[in-house]
Design a protein around this motif. Structure first.
Motif, PDB file in Angstrom:
ATOM      1  N   UNK A 104       0.815  -1.221  -0.130  1.00 48.81           N
ATOM      2  CA  UNK A 104       0.239  -0.027   0.001  1.00 48.81           C
ATOM      3  C   UNK A 104       0.744   1.224  -0.017  1.00 48.81           C
ATOM      4  N   UNK A 105       1.458   1.451  -1.137  1.00 46.04           N
ATOM      5  CA  UNK A 105       2.756   2.609  -1.233  1.00 46.04           C
ATOM      6  C   UNK A 105       1.842   4.050  -1.093  1.00 46.04           C
ATOM      7  N   UNK A 106       2.644   4.761  -0.505  1.00 40.07           N
ATOM      8  CA  UNK A 106       2.019   6.249  -0.422  1.00 40.07           C
ATOM      9  C   UNK A 106       2.311   6.858  -1.844  1.00 40.07           C
ATOM     10  N   UNK A 107       1.600   7.555  -2.485  1.00 44.48           N
ATOM     11  CA  UNK A 107       1.567   8.211  -3.705  1.00 44.48           C
ATOM     12  C   UNK A 107       2.806   9.083  -3.873  1.00 44.48           C
ATOM     13  N   UNK A 108       3.135   9.304  -5.128  1.00 41.48           N
ATOM     14  CA  UNK A 108       3.894  10.377  -5.264  1.00 41.48           C
ATOM     15  C   UNK A 108       5.375  10.156  -5.119  1.00 41.48           C
ATOM     16  N   UNK A 109       6.177  11.221  -5.551  1.00 38.36           N
ATOM     17  CA  UNK A 109       7.330  11.107  -5.325  1.00 38.36           C
ATOM     18  C   UNK A 109       8.064  12.196  -4.168  1.00 38.36           C
TER      19      UNK A 109
ATOM     20  N   UNK B 150       1.611  14.154  -0.722  1.00 38.38           N
ATOM     21  CA  UNK B 150       1.835  12.921  -0.635  1.00 38.38           C
ATOM     22  C   UNK B 150       1.038  12.195   0.639  1.00 38.38           C
TER      23      UNK B 150
END
Lengths: 345, 323
Positions: A279-284, A300
Motif C-alpha cells: 500500500x505505497x504512499x503516492x507520489x515522489x 503525498x
C-alpha cells in the motif's frame, strides 16, 4: 539536566548556485532569472547527549547527510548555530577549537572514496594522531596495530593498500582512523548501507562494543529503519530538510504519529511479514528546489487538509520524549477519521 | 505444465590471469509459468552472472562453459546470435539496478522506446509511439504523452526505474529478469515499484526472476526463493518454508543476521568470517569455514538433497524449526 554534547539550534543549510555570465546578461534584457536555492536543512533543532545513540533517518535528499556534516563541524551553517558542550562552534578558538575538531569524527558510506588509495593502512590510520601529537612517531606502529586489532583487522596487514581489502575490512579501516584521535562523538553517515547483511551485523556489533569501551556518543545516519531501530536510543525522522518526528525506537514503531513515519514503518520489507499487498504512499519526494508550502509532506499525505497546505506544523510534544510536527496533533481523535475519509486532492 | 525456463547444470567461468573464477558453478533450476522466483545471495555469490548467462550477456573473459538453458524447450546456448537477438528483449527482458546506466542519456525516452518496439515488430512509427505511451501509462507515469519527449535525467530515480520496467514490458515478454531493481531506491519508492511489478506480472501472466540481496523484499514478492552462495544454489524452495524453516546453515545464518532477529540493543548474530575469494574456495562445501555445524565430511562436495518442496546442499541440515 546535562548539557548536550552537541546541539543544533535552528540550524539551516542552504546551497545556492550563482547566476553565470550568460544568465546575468539575460537578466539585463529582463529575463528575470533568479538564483536557485536548495534548502537542504531548514531550521532544525537536534541535541545529542553524552553516551546517547541518536538515529537520523529519512529518504535520499531529505538533508540528513548535510545535517550530519554540519554537526560534525565540517560544513558551516547558513543560519542558526551548532553548540559543542554548550558553546557555539563559531566562538571556539585555538586549542578548544582543535580539541572539538578531533572530538567529532565522521565515518562515511563508501570507504573506498574516503581512503587515499595511495597510502598504506598504517599511514591512513596513524597520520592524524601523529600530527596532533597523540602518539610519537616511533610509537605509531604499535598504536595503530592496537587500534587495528580492536576493530578486527589483522595487524599484519598494516603495510597494505586499501584496494587489497574487502568492503567490510575497508569500513573497519575507516572506523580505526576515526578512533585514532580519541573522539567523543562519531557521526556515521550510512556507514553500513553498502555492506552485505552478515558483514553489516559484524560492523554494527563493533559499533556497540566501541560505544561501551570508549564511552562514545553516536549520531547514526541511515535510511534503514531496521538498523536504526536496533542500535539507537532515540530516532529522529527527517523529511525534506525538516524534522518531522522524534521518539525512542519502541515508541516510534508502536505509536508513530506523523503520517510519513507511519508510511515508512508500514513499507519496511520484513522477512517475517509475508504481506503480499503493498500500500505505497503516492507520489515522489518533491524537489528541495521547490518545496511545497505548509507541511512539506502534504502532497503525498492521505490525511492532508486545508491547514496543511498553508501552515508549517511546529514540533509538538505527544508524550514524554516523543515529538512530531503534524497538524493532526491538534485535532481530537474522532475528527482525524473524518479528515482521512475525504479524498486526498 | 512445462516451465518457461529450465536451467540445467549451468556453469559460467571467468578465465582470469590468476586462474579460473567459477562465478556460477553447476546451477540448475526451473521457473514455471507466471511464477515469481527470488534469487538471493551476498555480493559475489554469482546471482547477477546467473541472470546475465540466461540472456547471453556474459562478456569475455567470462564464458558459459557447460549446461543447458531451456527456454520454452529451446536451448538458448545452442542458438545462433541472430536467433538469440529475436528472443532477447522480446521474449525475455531484463531490468537492471541502475537505469541511468541502461538508458541512453542523449536520446529521449520516447526515441529509445520506439526503437525497442521497431527492433522486433514491423509496425509504423506512429503505432510504436502509441505502444510506448501505453507502456508508460501502465507503469504509473503521469502524463505519458509529454513524458515521451523527456530525457532520462529529467526523471527521478524511481521514475527512471519505471521507464526501464515499461521498456521491458513493451513486448509482453514471457520472462523478466530483474537484477536488484529496487536496491538504489528509497523505501517508499521501492514499495511503489514492488506494487506495480506484482500487479503487472499477474496481469500479463509473466514469469519473473527477481535478483536481490534483500530477503525482506523477496519475502514480500516471490513465490519461490533460491539462495546462492559461492556460485552454487545452496537452498531452494517455497518462500514460506525457506524463510521459516531454513535447512541450510547459510540460509539460517542470513536470517538471524538481520537486526530484527534479535531483541533491540542485544548483539547481532553475524555469520562469522567472510565469503571466500572466488579464486580460492575451500574444497567441498564452500561454506564450511564459516559454519558451526561443519565436520570432516564437509570437505567433500555435498550432493543436492531433494525433499518435498525443498532442495538443499548440506550434510548437516537443520531439521525442524531453526533458531
Amino acid at each position: 539536566m546535562t548539557t548536550a554534547l552537541i546541539e543544533a539550534v535552528d540550524v539551516s543549510r542552504r546551497f545556492s548556485r550563482k547566476l553565470d555570465y550568460a544568465e546575468k546578461i539575460a537578466n539585463l534584457f529582463g529575463a528575470g532569472l533568479e538564483e536557485k536555492t536548495v534548502h537542504a536543512v531548514d531550521e532544525v533543532n537536534l541535541a545529542v547527549y553524552p553516551g546517547e545513540v541518536v538515529g537520523l533517518v529519512g529518504e535520499s535528499g531529505c538533508g540528513k547527510s548535510t545535517l550530519g556534516r554540519v554537526m560534525a563541524g565540517i560544513m558551516p551553517t547558513s543560519g542558526g548555530e551548532v553548540r559543542w558542550q554548550g558553546k557555539a562552534l563559531t566562538s571556539l578558538e585555538g586549542a578548544e577549537k582543535r580539541s572539538m575538531r578531533l572530538s567529532a569524527q565522521m565515518i562515511f558510506q563508501d570507504p573506498m572514496s574516503t581512503l587515499n588509495p595511495r597510502k598504506k593502512v598504517i599511514d591512513l590510520i596513524g597520520e592524524a594522531p601523529k600530527v596532533h601529537g597523540i602518539v610519537k612517531g616511533r610509537e605509531m606502529r604499535d598504536y595503530v596495530a592496537s587500534l587495528a586489532e580492536r576493530v578486527g583487522l589483522d595487524a599484519t596487514y598494516l603495510d597494505r593498500y586499501p584496494h587489497q581489502f574487502s568492503g567490510g575490512q575497508r569500513q573497519r579501516i575507516g572506523i580505526a582512523r576515526a578512533l585514532a584521535v580519541k573522539p567523543k562523538l562519531l557521526v556515521c553517515d550510512e556507514s553500513v548501507a553498502a555492506l552485505d547483511v552478515s558483514i553489516q551485523a559484524q560492523i554494527l556489533n563493533l559499533f556497540m562494543d566501541l560505544k561501551r569501551e570508549f564511552g562514545l556518543t553516536y549520531l547514526f545516519i541511515s535510511h534503514d529503519l531496521g538498523v536504526v531501530k536496533h542500535i539507537c536510543d532515540r530516532v529522529v525522522v527527517m523529511y525534506l530538510g525538516r524534522v518531522v518526528e522524534s521518539a525512542t525506537p519502541d515508541e516510534l514503531f508502536d505509536n508513530p504519529k506523523h503520517p510519513y513515519t507511519q508510511a515508512l514503518i508500514r513499507e519496511l520489507p520484513s522477512v517475517t511479514d509475508r504481506r503480499r499487498v503493498f500500500t505505497p504512499i503516492k507520489g515522489e519526494i518533491p524537489s528541495p528546489l521547490h518545496p511545497p508550502p505548509g507541511c512539506h509532506f502534504h502532497p503525498r499525505c492521505p490525511m492532508a487538509f486545508d491547514r496543511c497546505r498553508v501552515e508549517r506544523p511546529a514540533l509538538k510534544q505527544n508524550s514524554a520524549g516523543h515529538v512530531s510536527a503534524c497538524h493532526l496533533n491538534d485535532l481530537p481523535a474522532n475528527e482525524i477519521k473524518n479528515v482521512a475519509a475525504e479524498p486526498a486532492i | 505444465m512445462t516451465p518457461v525456463l529450465d536451467v540445467k547444470n549451468l556453469s559460467t567461468h571467468f578465465m582470469t590471469r590468476r586462474g579460473v573464477l567459477k562465478a556460477v558453478d553447476d546451477v540448475s533450476f526451473t521457473v514455471g509459468q507466471r511464477e515469481i522466483v527470488g534469487l538471493v545471495g551476498e555480493s559475489g555469490s554469482g546471482k547477477s552472472i546467473t541472470g546475465f548467462s540466461i540472456l547471453g550477456l556474459v562478456d569475455p573473459p567470462g564464458r558459459v562453459v557447460s549446461g543447458q538453458i531451456l527456454f520454452n524447450g529451446e536451448d538458448l546456448l545452442k542458438m545462433p546470435p541472430t536467433a538469440m537477438r529475436t528472443i532477447r528483449g522480446k521474449r525475455i527482458a531484463m531490468i537492471f539496478q541502475d537505469p541511468m546506466m541502461t538508458l541512453n542519456p542523449v536520446l529521449s525516452v520516447g526515441t529509445q522506446m520506439v526503437e525497442t518496439v521497431l527492433a522486433h515488430d514491423k509496425v509504423s512509427r506512429a503505432e510504436a509511439r502509441q505502444r510506448s505511451r501505453d507502456a508508460l501509462g501502465l507503469v504509473g507515469i503521469p502524463s505519458p504523452e509529454e513524458r515521451l519527449d523527456s530525457y532520462p535525467h529529467q526523471f527521478s530515480g524511481g521514475m527512471r526505474q519505471r521507464v526501464a520496467i515499461a521498456i521491458a514490458l513493451l513486448h509482453r515478454p514471457d520472462l523478466i529478469i530483474a537484477d536488484e531493481p529496487t536496491t538504489a531506491l528509497d523505501v517508499t519508492i521501492q514499495s511503489q515499484i514492488l506494487f506495480e511489478i506484482k500487479r503487472l506480472a499477474g496481469e500479463f501472466g509473466m514469469a519473473l526472476i527477481w535478483i536481490s540481496h534483500d530477503l525482506g523484499v523477496v519475502a514480500a514478492l516471490a513465490d519461490r526463493i533460491m539462495v546462492m552462495y559461492a556460485g552454487k544454489i545452496v537452498e531452494a524452495g517455497q518462500v514460506d518454508g525457506v524463510l521459516t524453516e531454513p535447512r541450510h546453515p547459510y540460509t539460517s545464518g542470513l536470517l538471524s543476521a538481520v537486526p530484527a532477529a534479535v531483541p533491540r540493543g542485544e548483539p547481532l548474530r553475524p555469520i562469522p568470517g567472510f565469503a571466500p575469494s572466488p579464486l580460492s574456495r575451500p574444497s567441498g562445501c564452500a561454506f564450511r569455514d564459516r559454519c558451526a555445524r561443519a565436520t570432516e565430511i564437509c570437505a567433500t562436495e555435498p550432493m543436492l538433497e531433494i525433499a518435498a518442496d525443498r532442495e538443499f546442499r548440506c550434510f548437516h541440515p537443520h531439521l525442524g524449526r531453526a533458531a
